[in-house]
Design a protein around this motif. Structure first.
Motif, PDB file in Angstrom:
ATOM      1  N   PHE A 122       0.835  -1.205   0.000  1.00 44.41           N
ATOM      2  CA  PHE A 122       0.000   0.000   0.000  1.00 44.41           C
ATOM      3  C   PHE A 122       0.869   1.254   0.000  1.00 44.41           C
ATOM      4  CE2 PHE A 122      -2.643   3.042   2.560  1.00 44.41           C
ATOM      5  CZ  PHE A 122      -3.603   3.279   1.588  1.00 44.41           C
ATOM      6  N   HIS A 123       1.875   1.274   0.856  1.00 40.38           N
ATOM      7  CA  HIS A 123       2.807   2.403   0.935  1.00 40.38           C
ATOM      8  C   HIS A 123       3.503   2.618  -0.410  1.00 40.38           C
ATOM      9  CE1 HIS A 123       5.803   5.106   2.816  1.00 40.38           C
ATOM     10  NE2 HIS A 123       6.608   4.568   1.922  1.00 40.38           N
ATOM     11  N   ASP A 124       4.017   1.555  -0.989  1.00 43.08           N
ATOM     12  CA  ASP A 124       4.699   1.652  -2.281  1.00 43.08           C
ATOM     13  C   ASP A 124       3.759   2.198  -3.359  1.00 43.08           C
ATOM     14  OD1 ASP A 124       6.950   0.627  -1.056  1.00 43.08           O
ATOM     15  OD2 ASP A 124       6.745  -1.382  -1.938  1.00 43.08           O
TER      16      ASP A 124
ATOM     17  N   LEU B 244       1.153   4.108  -2.893  1.00 45.60           N
ATOM     18  CA  LEU B 244       0.871   5.521  -2.599  1.00 45.60           C
ATOM     19  C   LEU B 244       1.966   6.442  -3.121  1.00 45.60           C
ATOM     20  CD1 LEU B 244      -0.647   5.520   0.993  1.00 45.60           C
ATOM     21  CD2 LEU B 244      -1.750   6.335  -1.096  1.00 45.60           C
ATOM     22  N   GLU B 245       3.189   5.937  -3.209  1.00 42.82           N
ATOM     23  CA  GLU B 245       4.294   6.744  -3.728  1.00 42.82           C
ATOM     24  C   GLU B 245       4.104   7.072  -5.210  1.00 42.82           C
ATOM     25  OE1 GLU B 245       6.815   8.185  -2.237  1.00 42.82           O
ATOM     26  OE2 GLU B 245       7.009   7.161  -0.320  1.00 42.82           O
ATOM     27  N   THR B 246       3.363   6.225  -5.927  1.00 46.47           N
ATOM     28  CA  THR B 246       3.233   6.395  -7.380  1.00 46.47           C
ATOM     29  C   THR B 246       1.809   6.618  -7.862  1.00 46.47           C
ATOM     30  OG1 THR B 246       3.041   4.004  -7.701  1.00 46.47           O
ATOM     31  CG2 THR B 246       5.267   4.959  -7.814  1.00 46.47           C
ATOM     32  N   THR B 247       0.821   6.361  -7.005  1.00 44.77           N
ATOM     33  CA  THR B 247      -0.570   6.343  -7.436  1.00 44.77           C
ATOM     34  C   THR B 247      -1.455   7.103  -6.445  1.00 44.77           C
ATOM     35  OG1 THR B 247      -0.127   4.104  -8.253  1.00 44.77           O
ATOM     36  CG2 THR B 247      -2.437   4.782  -8.155  1.00 44.77           C
ATOM     37  N   PRO B 248      -2.368   7.948  -6.937  1.00 41.69           N
ATOM     38  CA  PRO B 248      -3.319   8.594  -6.025  1.00 41.69           C
ATOM     39  C   PRO B 248      -4.138   7.539  -5.276  1.00 41.69           C
ATOM     40  CG  PRO B 248      -3.379   9.656  -8.175  1.00 41.69           C
ATOM     41  CD  PRO B 248      -2.538   8.415  -8.321  1.00 41.69           C
TER      42      PRO B 248
ATOM     43  N   HIS C  56       8.142  13.134   1.723  1.00 45.53           N
ATOM     44  CA  HIS C  56       7.285  12.192   0.986  1.00 45.53           C
ATOM     45  C   HIS C  56       6.093  12.937   0.388  1.00 45.53           C
ATOM     46  CE1 HIS C  56       9.502   8.772   2.577  1.00 45.53           C
ATOM     47  NE2 HIS C  56       9.499   9.409   3.740  1.00 45.53           N
ATOM     48  N   SER C  57       6.371  14.066  -0.232  1.00 47.00           N
ATOM     49  CA  SER C  57       5.293  14.945  -0.690  1.00 47.00           C
ATOM     50  C   SER C  57       4.370  14.283  -1.712  1.00 47.00           C
ATOM     51  CB  SER C  57       5.852  16.253  -1.232  1.00 47.00           C
ATOM     52  OG  SER C  57       6.706  16.014  -2.329  1.00 47.00           O
ATOM     53  N   ARG C  58       4.902  13.494  -2.621  1.00 50.56           N
ATOM     54  CA  ARG C  58       4.023  12.831  -3.602  1.00 50.56           C
ATOM     55  C   ARG C  58       3.014  11.945  -2.895  1.00 50.56           C
ATOM     56  NH1 ARG C  58       6.480  10.087  -8.723  1.00 50.56           N
ATOM     57  NH2 ARG C  58       4.283  10.056  -9.210  1.00 50.56           N
ATOM     58  N   LEU C  59       3.481  11.156  -1.965  1.00 46.79           N
ATOM     59  CA  LEU C  59       2.609  10.271  -1.200  1.00 46.79           C
ATOM     60  C   LEU C  59       1.544  11.088  -0.463  1.00 46.79           C
ATOM     61  CD1 LEU C  59       3.641   7.270   0.943  1.00 46.79           C
ATOM     62  CD2 LEU C  59       2.301   9.076   1.970  1.00 46.79           C
TER      63      LEU C  59
ATOM     64  N   ASN D  42      -5.209  14.790  -2.051  1.00 46.26           N
ATOM     65  CA  ASN D  42      -6.042  15.131  -3.199  1.00 46.26           C
ATOM     66  C   ASN D  42      -7.114  14.087  -3.487  1.00 46.26           C
ATOM     67  OD1 ASN D  42      -4.688  17.563  -3.702  1.00 46.26           O
ATOM     68  ND2 ASN D  42      -3.115  16.514  -4.874  1.00 46.26           N
ATOM     69  N   SER D  43      -7.062  12.947  -2.816  1.00 46.02           N
ATOM     70  CA  SER D  43      -8.035  11.885  -3.046  1.00 46.02           C
ATOM     71  C   SER D  43      -9.124  11.825  -1.982  1.00 46.02           C
ATOM     72  CB  SER D  43      -7.336  10.521  -3.104  1.00 46.02           C
ATOM     73  OG  SER D  43      -6.449  10.449  -4.190  1.00 46.02           O
TER      74      SER D  43
END
Length: 179
Positions: free
Chosen positions: A13-15, A17-21, A86-89, A95-96
């Motif tokens: 899940f963490h991984d 979240l790093e790449t996917t909303p 970890h701003s992308r995450l 935003n979701s």
């Protein structure tokens, strides 16, 4: 074995979240990433929102007084620095989620900390529980407002300066409200 499976789900899940909303992550994607059957996921979690809540509680729990000790301001600063790292995450979650969901998560995670802080500041004062809870609720709203502004400003604020400024205001308010 059950704890290892749960940990594998959380790491997948963490991984993701790093790449996917967050709103694009599916149970199928999680189970595929960690190589388990979807029934195994549902054995541990009711749905993806329960996973998010548990993951947030565990992740943000690292920034509590029990884990870090000391001044609540330093805990907030450390949390904001981790958000920036970890701003992308963070933005994939922020935003979701609806504002209501976000507030519920943040309030749930900060309720004990601010209630405890206000009680400590009250010391031996004999104040009704309701008054202490009102004061701690006000503090939570102030910190949530600052956190939202931090996110809206693309996390570019000077963390030390702003947390110290907001912290002084919160502490002054608590002293005034208790007197």
């Amino acid at each position: 074995m059950s704890q290892l499976t749960k940990k594998a789900i959380e790491e997948a899940f963490h991984d993701l979240l790093e790449t996917t909303p967050f709103d694009k992550i599916t149970v199928s994607a999680i189970t595929k990433k960690c190589g388990i059957h979807h029934n195994t996921f549902y054995y541990h979690y009711k749905d993806i929102y329960e996973l998010l809540e548990e993951w947030l509680t565990e992740t943000l729990g690292q920034f509590t007084d029990e884990q870090m000790g000391g001044d609540w301001r330093n805990n907030v600063k450390a949390l904001l620095r981790a958000c920036r790292a970890h701003s992308r995450l963070v933005y994939h979650i922020f935003n979701s989620l609806s504002r209501d969901q976000l507030e519920r998560y943040v309030f749930g995670l900060t309720d004990d900390a601010f209630t405890r802080y206000v009680r400590e500041q009250a010391g031996d004062l004999d104040l009704p529980k309701e008054k202490l809870l009102e004061i701690s609720s006000f503090c939570r709203y102030a910190i949530l407002g600052y956190f939202l502004k931090f996110l809206w400003d693309d996390m570019e604020d000077d963390i030390d300066e702003n947390v110290d400024r907001v912290g002084s205001l919160v502490e002054q308010f608590v002293r005034a409200a208790l007197s």
